[in-house]
Design a protein around this motif. Sequence first.
Motif, PDB file in Angstrom:
ATOM      1  N   ARG A  74       0.824  -1.208   0.000  1.00  0.00           N
ATOM      2  CA  ARG A  74       0.000   0.000   0.000  1.00  0.00           C
ATOM      3  C   ARG A  74       0.857   1.256   0.000  1.00  0.00           C
ATOM      4  NH1 ARG A  74      -4.446  -2.096   4.298  1.00  0.00           N
ATOM      5  NH2 ARG A  74      -5.497  -3.511   2.889  1.00  0.00           N
ATOM      6  N   TRP A  75       1.947   1.240   0.742  1.00  0.00           N
ATOM      7  CA  TRP A  75       2.847   2.390   0.785  1.00  0.00           C
ATOM      8  C   TRP A  75       3.467   2.633  -0.591  1.00  0.00           C
ATOM      9  CZ3 TRP A  75       3.858   6.668   3.026  1.00  0.00           C
ATOM     10  CH2 TRP A  75       5.064   7.311   2.815  1.00  0.00           C
ATOM     11  N   ARG A  76       3.912   1.563  -1.264  1.00  0.00           N
ATOM     12  CA  ARG A  76       4.498   1.721  -2.598  1.00  0.00           C
ATOM     13  C   ARG A  76       3.472   2.258  -3.581  1.00  0.00           C
ATOM     14  NH1 ARG A  76       7.205  -3.162  -1.204  1.00  0.00           N
ATOM     15  NH2 ARG A  76       5.568  -4.380  -2.198  1.00  0.00           N
ATOM     16  N   TRP A  77       2.220   1.767  -3.496  1.00  0.00           N
ATOM     17  CA  TRP A  77       1.171   2.261  -4.378  1.00  0.00           C
ATOM     18  C   TRP A  77       0.900   3.739  -4.129  1.00  0.00           C
ATOM     19  CZ3 TRP A  77      -3.616   4.337  -3.223  1.00  0.00           C
ATOM     20  CH2 TRP A  77      -4.432   4.556  -4.314  1.00  0.00           C
ATOM     21  N   LEU A  78       0.824   4.140  -2.863  1.00  0.00           N
ATOM     22  CA  LEU A  78       0.564   5.538  -2.530  1.00  0.00           C
ATOM     23  C   LEU A  78       1.698   6.427  -3.014  1.00  0.00           C
ATOM     24  CD1 LEU A  78      -1.181   7.637  -1.053  1.00  0.00           C
ATOM     25  CD2 LEU A  78       0.155   7.150   0.983  1.00  0.00           C
ATOM     26  N   ARG A  79       2.929   6.007  -2.786  1.00  0.00           N
ATOM     27  CA  ARG A  79       4.078   6.794  -3.209  1.00  0.00           C
ATOM     28  C   ARG A  79       4.118   6.920  -4.728  1.00  0.00           C
ATOM     29  NH1 ARG A  79       9.459   4.231  -1.605  1.00  0.00           N
ATOM     30  NH2 ARG A  79       8.940   3.044  -3.430  1.00  0.00           N
ATOM     31  N   ALA A  80       3.813   5.840  -5.433  1.00  0.00           N
ATOM     32  CA  ALA A  80       3.831   5.886  -6.896  1.00  0.00           C
ATOM     33  C   ALA A  80       2.719   6.776  -7.420  1.00  0.00           C
ATOM     34  CB  ALA A  80       3.699   4.480  -7.464  1.00  0.00           C
ATOM     35  N   SER A  81       1.565   6.753  -6.789  1.00  0.00           N
ATOM     36  CA  SER A  81       0.465   7.567  -7.292  1.00  0.00           C
ATOM     37  C   SER A  81       0.661   9.047  -6.985  1.00  0.00           C
ATOM     38  CB  SER A  81      -0.862   7.082  -6.710  1.00  0.00           C
ATOM     39  OG  SER A  81      -0.886   7.264  -5.316  1.00  0.00           O
ATOM     40  N   VAL A  82       1.332   9.371  -5.900  1.00  0.00           N
ATOM     41  CA  VAL A  82       1.566  10.777  -5.559  1.00  0.00           C
ATOM     42  C   VAL A  82       2.658  11.376  -6.442  1.00  0.00           C
ATOM     43  CG1 VAL A  82       2.447  12.305  -3.759  1.00  0.00           C
ATOM     44  CG2 VAL A  82       0.734  10.596  -3.201  1.00  0.00           C
ATOM     45  N   TYR A  83       3.702  10.614  -6.705  1.00  0.00           N
ATOM     46  CA  TYR A  83       4.837  11.129  -7.466  1.00  0.00           C
ATOM     47  C   TYR A  83       4.831  10.685  -8.919  1.00  0.00           C
ATOM     48  CZ  TYR A  83       6.594  12.414  -2.927  1.00  0.00           C
ATOM     49  OH  TYR A  83       6.724  12.961  -1.687  1.00  0.00           O
ATOM     50  N   ASP A  84       3.665  10.341  -9.457  1.00  0.00           N
ATOM     51  CA  ASP A  84       3.570   9.904 -10.837  1.00  0.00           C
ATOM     52  C   ASP A  84       3.758  11.105 -11.766  1.00  0.00           C
ATOM     53  OD1 ASP A  84       3.146   8.443 -13.098  1.00  0.00           O
ATOM     54  OD2 ASP A  84       0.981   8.279 -12.832  1.00  0.00           O
ATOM     55  N   PRO A  85       4.753  11.072 -12.654  1.00  0.00           N
ATOM     56  CA  PRO A  85       4.995  12.227 -13.516  1.00  0.00           C
ATOM     57  C   PRO A  85       3.999  12.347 -14.664  1.00  0.00           C
ATOM     58  CG  PRO A  85       6.538  10.492 -14.044  1.00  0.00           C
ATOM     59  CD  PRO A  85       5.752  10.026 -12.838  1.00  0.00           C
ATOM     60  N   TYR A  86       3.233  11.291 -14.945  1.00  0.00           N
ATOM     61  CA  TYR A  86       2.275  11.329 -16.051  1.00  0.00           C
ATOM     62  C   TYR A  86       1.057  12.140 -15.654  1.00  0.00           C
ATOM     63  CZ  TYR A  86      -1.157   9.843 -19.460  1.00  0.00           C
ATOM     64  OH  TYR A  86      -2.128   9.832 -20.416  1.00  0.00           O
ATOM     65  N   ARG A  87       0.762  13.143 -16.442  1.00  0.00           N
ATOM     66  CA  ARG A  87      -0.418  13.975 -16.204  1.00  0.00           C
ATOM     67  C   ARG A  87      -1.265  13.930 -17.463  1.00  0.00           C
ATOM     68  NH1 ARG A  87       1.913  19.432 -14.376  1.00  0.00           N
ATOM     69  NH2 ARG A  87      -0.169  20.065 -15.002  1.00  0.00           N
TER      70      ARG A  87
END
Length: 64
Positions: free
Chosen positions: A29-42
């Motif tokens: 869950r932590w990895r998913w949250l970190r990836a979704s917050v810092y995702d460069p794709y907009r």
Amino acid sequence: MSEFSDSYVSRVLFATRPPTCAVDAVARRWRWLRASVYDPYRPELHYMRGPGPKWRAKHGRSAG
């Protein structure tokens, strides 16, 4: 009945999970949250906002 209780299937079905399973779930869950917050794709930067120059050339200037 003792055959079922001694079988591999029963051991897998009724096995208790080790405490590391909870730690793995929290880590996932932590990895998913970190990836979704810092995702460069907009995706809003990639949406088409209207007809482009090829459409205007094909349909004429008055249509655009």
